[in-house]
Design an enzyme around this catalytic site. Structure first.
Site, PDB file in Angstrom:
ATOM      1  N   PHE A  26       1.296   3.446   6.986  1.00 32.88           N
ATOM      2  CA  PHE A  26       0.021   3.623   7.676  1.00 32.88           C
ATOM      3  C   PHE A  26      -1.093   3.371   6.670  1.00 32.88           C
ATOM      4  O   PHE A  26      -1.075   3.906   5.568  1.00 32.88           O
ATOM      5  CB  PHE A  26      -0.073   5.057   8.209  1.00 32.88           C
ATOM      6  N   GLN A  68      -7.297   8.643  -2.372  1.00 34.79           N
ATOM      7  CA  GLN A  68      -6.566   9.698  -1.686  1.00 34.79           C
ATOM      8  C   GLN A  68      -7.027  11.078  -2.151  1.00 34.79           C
ATOM      9  O   GLN A  68      -7.164  12.006  -1.354  1.00 34.79           O
ATOM     10  CB  GLN A  68      -5.056   9.536  -1.890  1.00 34.79           C
ATOM     11  N   SER A  84      -6.056   3.869  -5.701  1.00 36.75           N
ATOM     12  CA  SER A  84      -5.495   4.585  -4.556  1.00 36.75           C
ATOM     13  C   SER A  84      -5.432   6.085  -4.820  1.00 36.75           C
ATOM     14  O   SER A  84      -5.707   6.893  -3.925  1.00 36.75           O
ATOM     15  CB  SER A  84      -4.097   4.063  -4.211  1.00 36.75           C
ATOM     16  N   HIS A 144       0.832  -1.200   0.000  1.00 36.43           N
ATOM     17  CA  HIS A 144       0.000   0.000   0.000  1.00 36.43           C
ATOM     18  C   HIS A 144       0.873   1.259   0.000  1.00 36.43           C
ATOM     19  O   HIS A 144       1.950   1.268   0.587  1.00 36.43           O
ATOM     20  CB  HIS A 144      -0.944  -0.004   1.211  1.00 36.43           C
ATOM     21  N   PRO A 145       0.365   2.307  -0.633  1.00 40.15           N
ATOM     22  CA  PRO A 145       1.138   3.554  -0.687  1.00 40.15           C
ATOM     23  C   PRO A 145       1.055   4.317   0.629  1.00 40.15           C
ATOM     24  O   PRO A 145       0.114   4.137   1.409  1.00 40.15           O
ATOM     25  CB  PRO A 145       0.431   4.340  -1.796  1.00 40.15           C
TER      26      PRO A 145
END
Length: 172
Positions: free
Chosen positions: A120, A89, A85, A68-69
């Site tokens: 995170f 975001q 994503s 995940h980024p």
């Protein structure tokens, strides 16, 4: 959008092609979930994907989270950012951070990564209003957690992200 009837009869390769990106850069989850067909409904499909992911080893769980980024990257900085994503975001305003907000997210991402060895993860689509502030507060709060609790929370958040993505792709 696909129907459950079509999904339940797809060859495994086509299923993985269609749903391999639901769990970020981890088509192995879709490959495992394919064996649980036929799905009675979209929620059953979500449960099958979650069970496939949760049956993996701890090392595979960490690899999934690390796929995940980080949140709040500047546009163009993260070449591995998937379209999904980027949209998620962007919907939370993380693609429009002020220089001060970017510095704050950068510091939180660095502290979190240093403590836990993974990015995170939070389901930004479920955060709601004032998303940037709520996400930053969650990052600050979760920095006090333990590695075991954070891995569990990251997997819960990833399941929530995946469920939304599946609901986006499948006609009930």
């Amino acid at each position: 959008m696909m129907t459950l009837a079509d999904i339940n009869t797809m060859p495994v390769a086509a299923f993985v092609e269609a749903f391999g990106s639901v769990y970020e850069h981890s088509p192995w989850v879709a490959a495992k979930a394919a064996g649980s067909r036929p799905f009675a409904d979209v929620d059953g499909m979500c449960r099958a994907f979650s069970a496939a992911m949760r049956s993996a080893s701890v090392a595979e769980h960490y690899a999934l989270v690390r796929a995940h980024p980080e949140l709040g990257h500047r546009l163009g900085v993260d070449p591995g950012l998937t379209d999904a994503s980027a949209r998620e975001q962007g919907g939370a305003g993380l693609d429009r951070l002020t220089p001060e907000e970017y510095a704050h997210f950068r510091a939180l991402n660095d502290a979190y990564g240093q403590k836990f060895g993974m990015p995170f993860v939070i389901c930004v689509r479920k955060v709601g209003g004032n998303a940037k502030q709520v996400i930053a507060q969650a990052m600050e709060r979760r920095l006090a957690s333990t590695p075991e609790c954070e891995l569990a929370e990251a997997l819960n958040q990833i399941d929530a992200i995946a469920a939304l993505r599946l609901h986006d792709k499948v006609v009930a």
